[in-house]
Design a protein around this motif. Structure first.
Motif, PDB file in Angstrom:
ATOM      1  N   ALA A 812       7.968  46.768  -3.065  1.00  0.00           N
ATOM      2  CA  ALA A 812       8.668  45.745  -3.008  1.00  0.00           C
ATOM      3  C   ALA A 812       8.371  45.276  -1.322  1.00  0.00           C
ATOM      4  CB  ALA A 812      10.039  46.013  -2.963  1.00  0.00           C
ATOM      5  N   ASP A 813       7.913  46.026  -0.591  1.00  0.00           N
ATOM      6  CA  ASP A 813       7.634  45.719   0.891  1.00  0.00           C
ATOM      7  C   ASP A 813       6.523  44.893   0.985  1.00  0.00           C
ATOM      8  OD1 ASP A 813       9.937  46.912   1.805  1.00  0.00           O
ATOM      9  OD2 ASP A 813       8.855  48.869   2.488  1.00  0.00           O
ATOM     10  N   MET A 814       5.210  45.546  -0.059  1.00  0.00           N
ATOM     11  CA  MET A 814       4.239  44.409   0.150  1.00  0.00           C
ATOM     12  C   MET A 814       4.328  43.168  -0.563  1.00  0.00           C
ATOM     13  SD  MET A 814       1.112  47.394  -0.648  1.00  0.00           S
ATOM     14  CE  MET A 814      -0.261  46.103  -0.086  1.00  0.00           C
ATOM     15  N   LEU A 815       5.204  43.121  -1.395  1.00  0.00           N
ATOM     16  CA  LEU A 815       5.341  41.896  -2.319  1.00  0.00           C
ATOM     17  C   LEU A 815       6.162  40.904  -1.221  1.00  0.00           C
ATOM     18  CD1 LEU A 815       6.418  43.278  -5.725  1.00  0.00           C
ATOM     19  CD2 LEU A 815       4.248  41.951  -5.346  1.00  0.00           C
ATOM     20  N   LEU A 816       7.269  41.601  -0.438  1.00  0.00           N
ATOM     21  CA  LEU A 816       7.652  40.890   0.454  1.00  0.00           C
ATOM     22  C   LEU A 816       6.627  40.135   1.631  1.00  0.00           C
ATOM     23  CD1 LEU A 816      11.153  42.735   1.345  1.00  0.00           C
ATOM     24  CD2 LEU A 816      10.733  40.375   0.399  1.00  0.00           C
ATOM     25  N   GLU A 817       5.957  40.950   1.963  1.00  0.00           N
ATOM     26  CA  GLU A 817       4.721  40.479   2.809  1.00  0.00           C
ATOM     27  C   GLU A 817       4.024  39.301   2.201  1.00  0.00           C
ATOM     28  OE1 GLU A 817       2.528  43.696   4.020  1.00  0.00           O
ATOM     29  OE2 GLU A 817       4.215  44.899   4.474  1.00  0.00           O
ATOM     30  N   LYS A 818       3.828  39.347   0.935  1.00  0.00           N
ATOM     31  CA  LYS A 818       2.842  38.439   0.120  1.00  0.00           C
ATOM     32  C   LYS A 818       3.910  37.129  -0.232  1.00  0.00           C
ATOM     33  CE  LYS A 818      -0.481  37.018  -2.169  1.00  0.00           C
ATOM     34  NZ  LYS A 818      -1.764  36.412  -1.743  1.00  0.00           N
ATOM     35  N   GLY A 819       5.075  37.248   0.170  1.00  0.00           N
ATOM     36  CA  GLY A 819       5.966  36.005  -0.221  1.00  0.00           C
ATOM     37  C   GLY A 819       6.494  35.895  -1.676  1.00  0.00           C
ATOM     38  N   ARG A 820       6.444  36.870  -2.321  1.00  0.00           N
ATOM     39  CA  ARG A 820       7.105  36.940  -3.570  1.00  0.00           C
ATOM     40  C   ARG A 820       8.779  37.282  -3.688  1.00  0.00           C
ATOM     41  NH1 ARG A 820       3.161  34.679  -6.626  1.00  0.00           N
ATOM     42  NH2 ARG A 820       1.086  35.485  -6.317  1.00  0.00           N
ATOM     43  N   PRO A 821       9.181  36.711  -4.663  1.00  0.00           N
ATOM     44  CA  PRO A 821      10.709  36.830  -4.673  1.00  0.00           C
ATOM     45  C   PRO A 821      10.950  38.234  -5.027  1.00  0.00           C
ATOM     46  CG  PRO A 821       9.895  35.454  -6.738  1.00  0.00           C
ATOM     47  CD  PRO A 821       8.740  35.604  -5.662  1.00  0.00           C
ATOM     48  N   VAL A 822      11.549  39.096  -4.478  1.00  0.00           N
ATOM     49  CA  VAL A 822      11.946  40.550  -4.744  1.00  0.00           C
ATOM     50  C   VAL A 822      13.481  41.092  -4.564  1.00  0.00           C
ATOM     51  CG1 VAL A 822      11.514  42.779  -3.551  1.00  0.00           C
ATOM     52  CG2 VAL A 822       9.585  41.183  -3.718  1.00  0.00           C
ATOM     53  N   SER A 823      13.804  41.598  -5.343  1.00  0.00           N
ATOM     54  CA  SER A 823      15.287  42.264  -5.448  1.00  0.00           C
ATOM     55  C   SER A 823      15.240  43.557  -6.126  1.00  0.00           C
ATOM     56  CB  SER A 823      16.356  41.471  -5.891  1.00  0.00           C
ATOM     57  OG  SER A 823      16.262  41.239  -7.315  1.00  0.00           O
ATOM     58  N   LEU A 824      15.927  44.538  -5.892  1.00  0.00           N
ATOM     59  CA  LEU A 824      15.888  45.709  -6.287  1.00  0.00           C
ATOM     60  C   LEU A 824      17.210  46.336  -7.129  1.00  0.00           C
ATOM     61  CD1 LEU A 824      14.315  48.560  -6.599  1.00  0.00           C
ATOM     62  CD2 LEU A 824      15.598  49.345  -4.567  1.00  0.00           C
ATOM     63  N   ILE A 825      17.130  46.596  -8.336  1.00  0.00           N
ATOM     64  CA  ILE A 825      18.316  46.754  -9.227  1.00  0.00           C
ATOM     65  C   ILE A 825      17.830  48.232  -9.717  1.00  0.00           C
ATOM     66  CG2 ILE A 825      19.603  46.315 -11.130  1.00  0.00           C
ATOM     67  CD1 ILE A 825      19.016  43.364 -10.757  1.00  0.00           C
ATOM     68  N   LEU A 826      18.835  49.203  -9.681  1.00  0.00           N
ATOM     69  CA  LEU A 826      18.871  50.696 -10.012  1.00  0.00           C
ATOM     70  C   LEU A 826      19.976  50.944 -10.974  1.00  0.00           C
ATOM     71  CD1 LEU A 826      17.612  52.482  -7.020  1.00  0.00           C
ATOM     72  CD2 LEU A 826      16.181  51.554  -8.588  1.00  0.00           C
ATOM     73  N   ASP A 827      19.620  51.184 -12.212  1.00  0.00           N
ATOM     74  CA  ASP A 827      20.648  51.637 -13.292  1.00  0.00           C
ATOM     75  C   ASP A 827      20.907  52.948 -13.243  1.00  0.00           C
ATOM     76  OD1 ASP A 827      22.700  51.669 -15.281  1.00  0.00           O
ATOM     77  OD2 ASP A 827      21.241  50.646 -16.786  1.00  0.00           O
ATOM     78  N   ASP A 828      22.184  53.588 -12.933  1.00  0.00           N
ATOM     79  CA  ASP A 828      22.338  54.980 -13.169  1.00  0.00           C
ATOM     80  C   ASP A 828      21.464  55.701 -12.455  1.00  0.00           C
ATOM     81  OD1 ASP A 828      23.789  57.144 -13.652  1.00  0.00           O
ATOM     82  OD2 ASP A 828      22.804  57.577 -15.699  1.00  0.00           O
TER      83      ASP A 828
END
Length: 875
Positions: A812-828
């Protein structure tokens, strides 16, 4: 580039028949805490469906969106921001499917809207019937469903391509980039011309090899055909030579003459053999007559000898029996007397044994009566002890727990202390003598002293009053004392006692009862022992059942008990007498047996002699009655002379037939016939072979086989040279491809460096001092701790889940640096984490929420309710 989900609405989507709305999601940490079966996992599925699943599809995945048992159209609405730009997606499935996307530049619908979402979120169109997380791109990796984070998995090709430029910039290599892909594609194309995908021979190399093999086979066949023609010429010459030899053999007349001579000799031999057989029969008949008369005379002689011997044996046996019979009669008389004495002794022993058995029955009855009486006495004592035991247990059960007793004693001490403090700080007044006109707060003063804890008015009569003001604090001391007294009274009332002394008495009584219970249990056990004589087992219940089963007949004791010792002595004497008489009888029997043994062979000898004598007399009478007996000697002499003459005639016939053997002559004739038949058969076969070979030579000789074989050999050599050249080219391409692959693998290890550094930043906090190992497809493969490498699949489920979350944060950190849309969802999330790891992971996720939106869907309120951030409810 951060992506912030703000609002999600799902209608007719699986369990959400009515609109399900989640709104108010913030840009940082968002926590959705709801019980099981509320629909948290369904919320994530609705989010994926609204963004990644095409609206027009009717595959198995889309069918699963429909609520069970209903035929409606599932709908999903999603509002989100990317870099401050607001987007709204409304998607409808199955029935009148539709999609509308509203963004900064207006609205788009249908397939154009699908393409717009793909370009915006960086995912690909999926052709799978089920959910294809790899096609969902970065959000497919970062939106983790329930159970999906239990193992560390590699990112999809979309994610790897997204971070490739960042990795290339950091490692300074083109391996894996566009240039490498172009070079590799050209090499792979050439590789495919020569090899199969698995590395086996294929394409041009296989064609050249097959052509070389075909040409070689054709050359070998042409050479073989030419060699076969040469062999046909040689074989024809050989067959023709053998035909000449066979024709000479068939034209030879010597075998014909020899066969005719043998046929004549065979007729003569057969006549001689016939005469030999006749003379042999005559000899056998004469010899049989002579043997029969000789045997007749021998039988008469043997019978006369047997008669004489049997007469002598009978006379000897009669003489010996006369001496032994007197001894046998005496032994019989002695055995009869001993047998009568033995019978009397047995009767005496039986009577003694019966009397002893009756006496023992009476003794056993008396013993049982005594044991029953004792059991009844012990039962009465058992009833008394059990009653006492019940009372002791009642007293023990009424005991007061030690904690309660401590509480009562503590309250009592507090009451005494409060009373003392109240007495020390209060005012006491006392009236001595009669003064009915004096009152206290309007009431009669009464007798005895009074303790004043608050302002009190003393009426003195005539309107005068005396106001007494006690020291400050007396009222609170009285209130505390009243409270303690009330609490003590409440405790005592619940226990059903009036004071603490009574409670102590009850505790002491319970302690004594407990000790008494142990004593009573021991006494009960002592009086309920087993009595084998009456089949009474141990235990109180067994004793009670035994006493209840006693009848009146069990309590009747025998009148008299005989003297067992006397009866046993009488039985012992009877046994001794029986043994003595039995020994005497056995001795008499032995004497009788020995006398009979002496007589038995004499009886047998006498019987045998009589039988032999009778048989010999009968045989002599039979022989002498035969007509041959009168002239036996003259007839025997004449028969022997006739047998001798027949034997001479047989020997002469044998000499005549010995020179000619019919079987030998027949075998010689058969040998001549077989040799002639074989020659004729071979001549026929050779004639056929010669004709076949001549036809073959005539057919193959005009085909030019030698020129064809030479041409085929030249073509085979040319095809082999072509195959060798193609093989060399294929080996060169394979070497080049292997070199590129080796270089790519080496560079792959360089690629994972940035990933490992970013992941280690988080994993170092979880597993201090560990090193990470990634595969070429950027999957975490193993960790090394204290010099020991451990594969991720061998780690605990909790550690695997934690590593899966942390590696996703690195991507996710690398994708942020690349400028990609990022969010993190964790189920249970973190279902298998211990408390310490859970706290650490919570801190890491809280820090990550400062860089991207993080949404936690959980049912564990205790584990996540303390986290700061936005807490959302599913409505």
């Amino acid at each position: 580039m951060t992506m912030q989900l703000e609002r999600i609405v799902a209608t007719n989507f699986r369990k959400f028949r009515d609109p399900m709305v989640v709104e108010g999601l913030g840009s940082g940490l968002n926590v959705v805490i709801e019980p099981n079966e509320t629909g948290k996992s369904t919320l994530l599925e609705a989010l994926r469906a609204g963004l990644f699943v095409r609206h027009g599809t009717k595959n198995q995945l889309a069918q699963s969106f429909m609520p069970f048992g209903e035929n409606v159209a599932p709908e999903v609405e999603i509002e989100f921001q990317i870099d401050g730009e607001r987007w709204h997606v409304a998607k409808k499935f199955l029935k009148s499917p539709a999609l509308e996307v509203r963004g900064p530049k207006g609205r788009t619908s249908g397939d154009a809207a699908e393409e717009q979402l793909q370009a915006l979120l960086g995912f690909e169109r999926s052709t799978s019937r089920d959910a294809d997380l790899d096609s969902y791109g970065a959000l497919g990796l970062l939106w983790v469903g329930q159970g999906d984070a239990l193992s560390v998995r590699a990112p999809s090709e979309i994610v790897r391509n997204s971070v490739r430029s960042t990795l290339e910039a950091e490692v300074g290599s083109i391996m894996g980039g566009a240039t490498h892909d172009a070079v590799r594609a050209a090499v792979d194309k050439q590789f495919a011309d020569y090899w199969t995908p698995g590395g086996s021979i294929g394409g041009r190399q296989k064609s050249a090899r097959d052509a070389a093999q075909t040409a070689r086979e054709a050359a070998d066949q042409a050479t073989s055909d030419l060699a076969a023609l040469d062999r046909s010429f040689a074989e024809l010459a050989e067959k023709q030579a053998r035909m000449k030899v066979l024709k000479r053999e068939l034209a030879d007349e010597r075998d014909v003459q020899a066969r005719a001579d043998l046929v004549k000799s065979l007729e003569t031999a057969r006549a001689a053999a016939l005469m030999l057989g006749q003379r042999k029969a005559e000899r056998s008949a004469a010899q049989a007559d002579a043997d029969a008369l000789s045997e007749f005379a021998e039988r008469h002689k043997t019978a006369v000898t047997a008669k004489t011997e049997a007469t002598d044996a009978l006379a000897d046996a009669n003489a010996k029996r006369a001496k032994v019979e007197a001894e046998v009669e005496d032994a019989k008389e002695k055995e009869e007397s001993a047998r009568q004495a033995l019978s009397s002794a047995r009767e005496v022993r039986a009577a003694a044994k019966s009397a002893l058995a009756d006496a023992r029955v009476l003794t056993s009855t008396a013993t049982r009566h005594s044991a029953i009486a004792d059991a009844k006495r012990r039962h009465e004592k058992l009833i008394e002890l059990e009653a006492e035991l019940v009372e002791s247990r009642r007293i023990e059960a009424a005991s007061i727990e030690s904690q309660t007793m401590k509480s009562l004693e503590s309250l009592e001490r507090d009451v005494v202390t409060a009373s003392a403090e109240l007495s020390a700080g209060s005012t006491i007044i006392e009236l001595i003598g009669e003064a009915p006109h004096i009152t206290v707060d309007g009431d009669a003063f009464g007798d005895g002293p009074r303790t004043i804890v608050q302002d009190t008015r003393i009426g003195l009569g005539g309107g005068a009053e005396l106001i007494i003001k006690p020291p400050r604090g007396t009222a609170s001391a009285q209130a505390q004392l009243d409270d303690l007294n009330a609490r003590l009274a409440s405790e005592l009332s619940q226990l059903g006692i009036s004071n603490v002394s009574e409670a102590r008495t009850r505790v002491d009584a319970a302690r004594d009862a407990k000790a008494n219970i142990a004593t009573l249990d021991a006494r009960i056990e002592a009086i309920t022992q087993a009595v084998p004589a009456v089949d009474l087992g141990a235990g109180a219940d067994t004793l009670r059942k035994f006493v209840a089963s006693i009848t009146e007949s069990d309590t009747a004791a025998p009148a008299t008990i005989p003297d067992i010792a006397e009866l046993e002595k009488r039985l012992e004497d009877a046994e001794d007498g029986l043994a003595t008489t039995d020994g005497i009888h056995q001795a008499a029997l032995e004497a009788l047996r020995k006398a009979e043994e002496k007589n038995r062979p004499l009886v047998t000898a006498e019987t045998s002699a009589r039988s032999t004598l009778a048989s010999a007399e009968q045989q002599i009478a039979t022989i002498e009655a035969d007509p041959r007996f009168a002239n036996m000697e003259t007839g025997l002499f004449a028969a022997r002379e006739k047998a001798a003459a027949a034997d001479v005639a047989w020997q002469q016939a044998q000499e005549n037939a010995g020179s000619l053997d019919p079987e030998t002559i027949e075998r010689q004739i058969e040998k001549i016939d077989k040799r002639a038949e074989s020659a004729r058969t071979q001549a026929t076969e050779l004639q056929l072979e010669v004709a076949r070979l001549e036809a073959t030579i005539e057919t193959e000789g005009g085909k030019g086989l030698a020129e064809a074989a030479a041409g085929a050999e030249e073509e085979a050599n040319a095809a082999q040279r072509l195959f060798e050249r193609v093989t060399e080219e294929a080996a060169t391409v394979k070497l080049l491809r292997g070199t590129l692959e080796h270089a790519r693998l080496e560079t792959s290890q360089t690629y994972v460096g940035p990933i490992a550094r970013r992941a280690k930043r988080h994993i170092e906090r979880l597993l201090p001092g560990c090193d990470l190992s990634f595969t070429e497809d950027l999957q975490l493969h193993s960790i090394t701790r204290a010099g020991t490498e451990e594969g991720c699949s061998n780690l605990s489920r909790g550690t695997q889940e934690q590593l899966a979350v942390l590696t996703r944060l690195a991507f996710a950190d690398m994708l942020l640096e690349k400028g990609r849309p990022v969010s993190l969802i964790l189920d249970d999330p973190l279902a298998y984490s211990d408390d310490a790891r859970l706290d650490l992971m919570s801190d890491i996720l809280t820090e990550a929420a400062e860089r991207m939106q993080v949404i936690l869907l959980t049912c564990r309120e205790r584990a996540f309710r303390h986290l700061s951030g936005t807490h959302i409810a599913i409505g």
